[in-house]
Scaffold this motif. Sequence first.
Motif, PDB file in Angstrom:
ATOM      1  N   UNK A   1       5.493  80.934 -28.712  1.00 58.15           N
ATOM      2  CA  UNK A   1       4.838  81.484 -27.538  1.00 58.15           C
ATOM      3  C   UNK A   1       4.693  82.991 -27.594  1.00 58.15           C
ATOM      4  N   UNK A   2       5.544  83.651 -28.404  1.00 54.83           N
ATOM      5  CA  UNK A   2       5.478  85.102 -28.473  1.00 54.83           C
ATOM      6  C   UNK A   2       4.588  85.532 -29.632  1.00 54.83           C
TER       7      UNK A   2
ATOM      8  N   UNK B   1       1.796  75.245 -32.898  1.00 54.24           N
ATOM      9  CA  UNK B   1       2.078  75.070 -31.470  1.00 54.24           C
ATOM     10  C   UNK B   1       0.925  75.405 -30.516  1.00 54.24           C
ATOM     11  N   UNK B   2       0.188  76.446 -30.696  1.00 52.63           N
ATOM     12  CA  UNK B   2      -0.905  76.609 -29.710  1.00 52.63           C
ATOM     13  C   UNK B   2      -1.956  75.508 -29.836  1.00 52.63           C
ATOM     14  N   UNK B   3      -2.084  74.976 -31.076  1.00 52.92           N
ATOM     15  CA  UNK B   3      -3.069  73.898 -31.277  1.00 52.92           C
ATOM     16  C   UNK B   3      -2.487  72.577 -30.790  1.00 52.92           C
ATOM     17  N   UNK B   4      -1.290  72.274 -31.258  1.00 55.93           N
ATOM     18  CA  UNK B   4      -0.595  71.078 -30.758  1.00 55.93           C
ATOM     19  C   UNK B   4       0.192  71.455 -29.510  1.00 55.93           C
ATOM     20  N   UNK B   5       0.275  70.548 -28.567  1.00 56.15           N
ATOM     21  CA  UNK B   5       1.056  70.802 -27.369  1.00 56.15           C
ATOM     22  C   UNK B   5       2.483  70.288 -27.538  1.00 56.15           C
ATOM     23  N   UNK B   6       3.231  70.312 -26.436  1.00 63.50           N
ATOM     24  CA  UNK B   6       4.600  69.798 -26.463  1.00 63.50           C
ATOM     25  C   UNK B   6       4.633  68.343 -26.946  1.00 63.50           C
ATOM     26  N   UNK B   7       3.668  67.562 -26.473  1.00 64.20           N
ATOM     27  CA  UNK B   7       3.671  66.126 -26.796  1.00 64.20           C
ATOM     28  C   UNK B   7       3.440  65.904 -28.288  1.00 64.20           C
ATOM     29  N   UNK B   8       2.509  66.641 -28.880  1.00 62.02           N
ATOM     30  CA  UNK B   8       2.235  66.492 -30.310  1.00 62.02           C
ATOM     31  C   UNK B   8       3.446  66.830 -31.153  1.00 62.02           C
TER      32      UNK B   8
ATOM     33  N   UNK C   1       0.724  74.679 -24.205  1.00 64.51           N
ATOM     34  CA  UNK C   1       0.278  73.585 -23.314  1.00 64.51           C
ATOM     35  C   UNK C   1       1.060  72.302 -23.535  1.00 64.51           C
ATOM     36  N   UNK C   2       1.006  71.429 -22.520  1.00 61.25           N
ATOM     37  CA  UNK C   2       1.677  70.123 -22.633  1.00 61.25           C
ATOM     38  C   UNK C   2       0.928  69.223 -23.599  1.00 61.25           C
TER      39      UNK C   2
ATOM     40  N   UNK D   1       3.823  83.165 -23.349  1.00 59.75           N
ATOM     41  CA  UNK D   1       3.041  82.155 -22.622  1.00 59.75           C
ATOM     42  C   UNK D   1       3.500  80.781 -23.063  1.00 59.75           C
TER      43      UNK D   1
ATOM     44  N   UNK E   1       5.715  64.241 -33.502  1.00 59.75           N
ATOM     45  CA  UNK E   1       5.986  64.485 -34.922  1.00 59.75           C
ATOM     46  C   UNK E   1       7.500  64.435 -35.192  1.00 59.75           C
TER      47      UNK E   1
ATOM     48  N   UNK F   1      -3.426  66.665 -30.064  1.00 51.92           N
ATOM     49  CA  UNK F   1      -2.372  65.716 -29.684  1.00 51.92           C
ATOM     50  C   UNK F   1      -2.969  64.332 -29.455  1.00 51.92           C
TER      51      UNK F   1
ATOM     52  N   UNK G   1      11.006  76.135 -28.294  1.00 47.30           N
ATOM     53  CA  UNK G   1       9.766  76.788 -27.854  1.00 47.30           C
ATOM     54  C   UNK G   1      10.050  78.051 -27.045  1.00 47.30           C
ATOM     55  N   UNK G   2      11.042  77.980 -26.163  1.00 50.14           N
ATOM     56  CA  UNK G   2      11.241  79.072 -25.203  1.00 50.14           C
ATOM     57  C   UNK G   2      12.350  80.047 -25.582  1.00 50.14           C
TER      58      UNK G   2
END
Lengths: 140, 185
Positions: free
Chosen positions: B178-179, B95-102, A9-10, A6, B106, A15, B43-44
């Motif tokens: 993500x996994x 990562x699930x807590x922080x998003x891409x932007x966070x 999130x963005x 999955x 950093x 954040x 991430x991916x």
Amino acid sequence: MQRAFRLPPLFTTPDLLLIVGLGVLTVSAYSYRWLKLPCPGRDAGLQLVVQLEKEVVGRYDLASDTSFTVDGYLGPVRIEISGGAVSFRDAPCPQKICEKSGSISRRGAVLVCAPSHLLARIEDPLPPRENRKQLDSMTR
Amino acid sequence: MLALVALATVFELVLFVLDSAIPKPVPWIKLGLANIVTLALLVCVSWRVALAVHLMRIVVGSIFRGGLFSPFFLLSFSGGVVSFLVMAQAARWAMPVLGFIGVSVLGALAHNFTQLGLICLALADRELIGLLWPLVILFSLVYGCFVGFSSYHLCRRVPVLASGRLVSSGRETDRPPGSAAGSRP
């Protein structure tokens, strides 16, 4: 067993907290610096050096407000230090360019009255190693 | 996987060269467009692939721009390595807590502060950090948000990344956040 992938999130609430926190820190740091330094000349302990041609005729502390007269080539020139800024007030030169030049307050700034052969320059009295509070230049 | 690394490296290099052409408000602070791909791979796909692409981009990019092993290369390399480590740890643990932007912010902070620290060390001027840190945070926030946003949309728009198909081709220890499982880089 492996779960399906999955995409994270963005943008999340942490954040937002991170960004807001850092933004507040930055803005408060700049506000503090701006409030603390209303007058560069007075705070940095700079000196005004007055030269008649190549000869230094006087050194004045920018921290104290004063007004004095220097004998130039055409006659007496009045120089004023007020609030850490230096300006030429009364000069006998015909076009009064020095008076119209306004005031200077930063290290290295210069005021000139060419017909009087007078030069007023702001200097840092500290040795070069200690007076690097400001960037001179930056190159890449 | 080799084809992916090659393709991603070329993509990063194109972004890197494009980035060099964009005017900079502060001499050494760049937009960091190439990090869009690094973060997406981190991430991916996996941290190994992301690290390989990231390091190759720094070295080959320096050859393109001129000045391999020059002081600017050392600045770029050290900033790149530290920011990658920070992003990898953040992606792994937060990562699930922080998003891409966070995560991106950093990484940008780590990159810019490493470079500022090295410049201060080289110039033996401690006051430079006191003078410039708010500016560095400000640009890291803006550029980090931009890179994080772009990276997220890159992952969403490229089906092979969004589907997570490349995640499963990695080893157990390579898995990104993500996994289900993964290990620290």
